[in-house]
Scaffold this motif. Structure first.
Motif, PDB file in Angstrom:
ATOM      1  N   VAL A  77       0.825  -1.086   0.059  1.00  0.00           N
ATOM      2  CA  VAL A  77      -0.057   0.231  -0.077  1.00  0.00           C
ATOM      3  C   VAL A  77       0.849   1.191   0.121  1.00  0.00           C
ATOM      4  CG1 VAL A  77      -1.800   1.273   1.351  1.00  0.00           C
ATOM      5  CG2 VAL A  77      -1.475  -1.162   1.201  1.00  0.00           C
ATOM      6  N   LEU A  78       0.520   2.076  -0.950  1.00  0.00           N
ATOM      7  CA  LEU A  78       1.384   3.429  -1.076  1.00  0.00           C
ATOM      8  C   LEU A  78       0.389   4.533  -0.466  1.00  0.00           C
ATOM      9  CD1 LEU A  78       2.418   1.454  -3.557  1.00  0.00           C
ATOM     10  CD2 LEU A  78       4.064   3.114  -3.842  1.00  0.00           C
ATOM     11  N   GLU A  79       1.032   5.253  -0.102  1.00  0.00           N
ATOM     12  CA  GLU A  79       0.159   6.728   0.276  1.00  0.00           C
ATOM     13  C   GLU A  79       1.118   7.817  -0.375  1.00  0.00           C
ATOM     14  OE1 GLU A  79      -1.049   7.504   4.237  1.00  0.00           O
ATOM     15  OE2 GLU A  79      -0.856   5.366   4.846  1.00  0.00           O
ATOM     16  N   ILE A  80       0.414   8.514  -1.365  1.00  0.00           N
ATOM     17  CA  ILE A  80       1.163   9.444  -2.186  1.00  0.00           C
ATOM     18  C   ILE A  80       0.438  10.788  -2.264  1.00  0.00           C
ATOM     19  CG2 ILE A  80       2.318   9.603  -4.426  1.00  0.00           C
ATOM     20  CD1 ILE A  80       1.922   6.641  -4.600  1.00  0.00           C
ATOM     21  N   GLU A  81       1.227  11.702  -2.197  1.00  0.00           N
ATOM     22  CA  GLU A  81       0.515  13.242  -2.475  1.00  0.00           C
ATOM     23  C   GLU A  81       0.983  13.458  -3.995  1.00  0.00           C
ATOM     24  OE1 GLU A  81       0.706  16.898   0.168  1.00  0.00           O
ATOM     25  OE2 GLU A  81       2.176  17.145  -1.159  1.00  0.00           O
ATOM     26  N   LEU A  82      -0.004  13.875  -4.832  1.00  0.00           N
ATOM     27  CA  LEU A  82       0.311  13.972  -6.288  1.00  0.00           C
ATOM     28  C   LEU A  82      -0.004  15.486  -6.592  1.00  0.00           C
ATOM     29  CD1 LEU A  82      -1.789  11.042  -7.384  1.00  0.00           C
ATOM     30  CD2 LEU A  82       0.772  11.093  -7.308  1.00  0.00           C
ATOM     31  N   THR A  83       1.025  16.232  -7.232  1.00  0.00           N
ATOM     32  CA  THR A  83       0.857  17.666  -7.646  1.00  0.00           C
ATOM     33  C   THR A  83       0.901  17.539  -9.044  1.00  0.00           C
ATOM     34  OG1 THR A  83       1.970  18.398  -5.668  1.00  0.00           O
ATOM     35  CG2 THR A  83       1.777  19.978  -7.343  1.00  0.00           C
ATOM     36  N   TYR A  84      -0.387  18.140  -9.749  1.00  0.00           N
ATOM     37  CA  TYR A  84      -0.511  18.019 -11.254  1.00  0.00           C
ATOM     38  C   TYR A  84       0.033  19.281 -11.565  1.00  0.00           C
ATOM     39  CZ  TYR A  84      -3.238  13.683 -10.613  1.00  0.00           C
ATOM     40  OH  TYR A  84      -3.775  12.472 -10.198  1.00  0.00           O
ATOM     41  N   SER A  85       0.376  19.443 -13.133  1.00  0.00           N
ATOM     42  CA  SER A  85       0.943  20.377 -13.897  1.00  0.00           C
ATOM     43  C   SER A  85      -0.001  21.696 -13.472  1.00  0.00           C
ATOM     44  CB  SER A  85       0.857  20.150 -15.265  1.00  0.00           C
ATOM     45  OG  SER A  85      -0.177  20.014 -15.836  1.00  0.00           O
ATOM     46  N   ASP A  86      -1.270  21.738 -13.286  1.00  0.00           N
ATOM     47  CA  ASP A  86      -2.087  22.850 -13.243  1.00  0.00           C
ATOM     48  C   ASP A  86      -2.056  23.484 -11.789  1.00  0.00           C
ATOM     49  OD1 ASP A  86      -3.650  21.083 -11.664  1.00  0.00           O
ATOM     50  OD2 ASP A  86      -5.433  21.249 -12.795  1.00  0.00           O
ATOM     51  N   GLY A  87      -1.495  22.586 -10.770  1.00  0.00           N
ATOM     52  CA  GLY A  87      -1.105  23.161  -9.384  1.00  0.00           C
ATOM     53  C   GLY A  87      -1.830  22.382  -8.534  1.00  0.00           C
ATOM     54  N   SER A  88      -3.051  21.613  -8.775  1.00  0.00           N
ATOM     55  CA  SER A  88      -3.827  20.817  -7.981  1.00  0.00           C
ATOM     56  C   SER A  88      -3.075  19.764  -7.378  1.00  0.00           C
ATOM     57  CB  SER A  88      -5.297  20.472  -8.916  1.00  0.00           C
ATOM     58  OG  SER A  88      -4.764  19.415  -9.858  1.00  0.00           O
ATOM     59  N   VAL A  89      -3.718  19.468  -6.115  1.00  0.00           N
ATOM     60  CA  VAL A  89      -2.923  18.655  -5.272  1.00  0.00           C
ATOM     61  C   VAL A  89      -4.036  17.558  -4.966  1.00  0.00           C
ATOM     62  CG1 VAL A  89      -1.777  18.046  -3.105  1.00  0.00           C
ATOM     63  CG2 VAL A  89      -1.266  20.130  -4.445  1.00  0.00           C
ATOM     64  N   TYR A  90      -3.525  16.160  -4.927  1.00  0.00           N
ATOM     65  CA  TYR A  90      -4.586  14.945  -4.842  1.00  0.00           C
ATOM     66  C   TYR A  90      -3.779  14.178  -3.852  1.00  0.00           C
ATOM     67  CZ  TYR A  90      -8.078  16.299  -8.271  1.00  0.00           C
ATOM     68  OH  TYR A  90      -8.988  16.774  -9.036  1.00  0.00           O
ATOM     69  N   GLU A  91      -4.317  13.564  -2.778  1.00  0.00           N
ATOM     70  CA  GLU A  91      -3.737  12.551  -2.028  1.00  0.00           C
ATOM     71  C   GLU A  91      -4.370  11.187  -2.629  1.00  0.00           C
ATOM     72  OE1 GLU A  91      -2.169  13.174   0.586  1.00  0.00           O
ATOM     73  OE2 GLU A  91      -2.282  15.217   0.513  1.00  0.00           O
ATOM     74  N   GLY A  92      -3.432  10.340  -2.594  1.00  0.00           N
ATOM     75  CA  GLY A  92      -3.482   9.087  -3.429  1.00  0.00           C
ATOM     76  C   GLY A  92      -3.213   7.894  -2.543  1.00  0.00           C
ATOM     77  N   VAL A  93      -3.948   6.782  -2.799  1.00  0.00           N
ATOM     78  CA  VAL A  93      -3.568   5.544  -2.112  1.00  0.00           C
ATOM     79  C   VAL A  93      -3.561   4.372  -3.450  1.00  0.00           C
ATOM     80  CG1 VAL A  93      -4.426   3.733  -0.757  1.00  0.00           C
ATOM     81  CG2 VAL A  93      -4.781   6.051   0.067  1.00  0.00           C
ATOM     82  N   SER A  94      -2.658   3.601  -3.387  1.00  0.00           N
ATOM     83  CA  SER A  94      -2.488   2.635  -4.396  1.00  0.00           C
ATOM     84  C   SER A  94      -2.385   1.437  -3.647  1.00  0.00           C
ATOM     85  CB  SER A  94      -1.225   2.979  -5.234  1.00  0.00           C
ATOM     86  OG  SER A  94      -1.228   1.973  -6.241  1.00  0.00           O
ATOM     87  N   ILE A  95      -3.101   0.142  -3.994  1.00  0.00           N
ATOM     88  CA  ILE A  95      -3.033  -1.051  -3.577  1.00  0.00           C
ATOM     89  C   ILE A  95      -2.585  -1.867  -4.618  1.00  0.00           C
ATOM     90  CG2 ILE A  95      -4.326  -2.920  -2.354  1.00  0.00           C
ATOM     91  CD1 ILE A  95      -6.458  -0.584  -1.818  1.00  0.00           C
ATOM     92  N   VAL A  96      -1.510  -2.242  -4.199  1.00  0.00           N
ATOM     93  CA  VAL A  96      -0.350  -3.229  -5.131  1.00  0.00           C
ATOM     94  C   VAL A  96      -0.449  -4.636  -4.809  1.00  0.00           C
ATOM     95  CG1 VAL A  96       1.635  -3.079  -6.412  1.00  0.00           C
ATOM     96  CG2 VAL A  96       0.488  -0.983  -5.855  1.00  0.00           C
TER      97      VAL A  96
END
Length: 129
Positions: A77-96
């Motif tokens: 399980v990964l917890e990741i903060e993603l910052t997109y090119s437009d500046g928006s920020v999302y919190e992500g969880v990836s179950i692998v």
């Protein structure tokens, strides 16, 4: 990949994608790779289609800040903060799920941060973002 844990394999894949190292990313993906995005109802079948999405991502793949990566057995399980090119920020969880030392299945969830409501402030502590 023998001997490397599922958490390390999963994070290596994300880092390779973030760096645009497509050959390294492909080497970490099982031939039967499946990625699902439940929030949008999409399933990507096969590593080539998944990497095509990443290669063609408008503005490039988001910048990644890894908050935590953990794993046991074939699950990570990964917890990741993603910052997109437009500046928006999302919190992500990836179950692998890892099979044969490669990522075989990945389910990703994304959500934008929001301000906590005042009514529950007496029972919580603020986290640093």
């Amino acid at each position: 990949m023998a001997g490397i844990g599922s958490a390390a394999i999963a994070e290596q894949l994300w880092r390779a994608i973030g760096a645009g190292d497509w050959s390294r990313a492909r080497a970490l993906m099982h031939d039967d790779y499946v990625q699902e995005w439940p929030q949008s109802g999409e399933r990507i079948e096969g590593p080539d289609d998944a990497l095509a999405i990443d290669r063609n991502f408008p503005g490039g793949v988001p910048a990644m800040r890894f908050r935590r990566t953990t794993g046991s057995g074939d699950l990570a399980v990964l917890e990741i903060e993603l910052t997109y090119s437009d500046g928006s920020v999302y919190e992500g969880v990836s179950i692998v799920e890892v099979r044969d030392g490669k990522v075989a299945r990945q389910i990703d969830y994304f959500a934008q941060p929001f301000e906590a409501p005042q009514w529950r402030s007496q029972w919580v502590r603020r986290m640093a973002r």
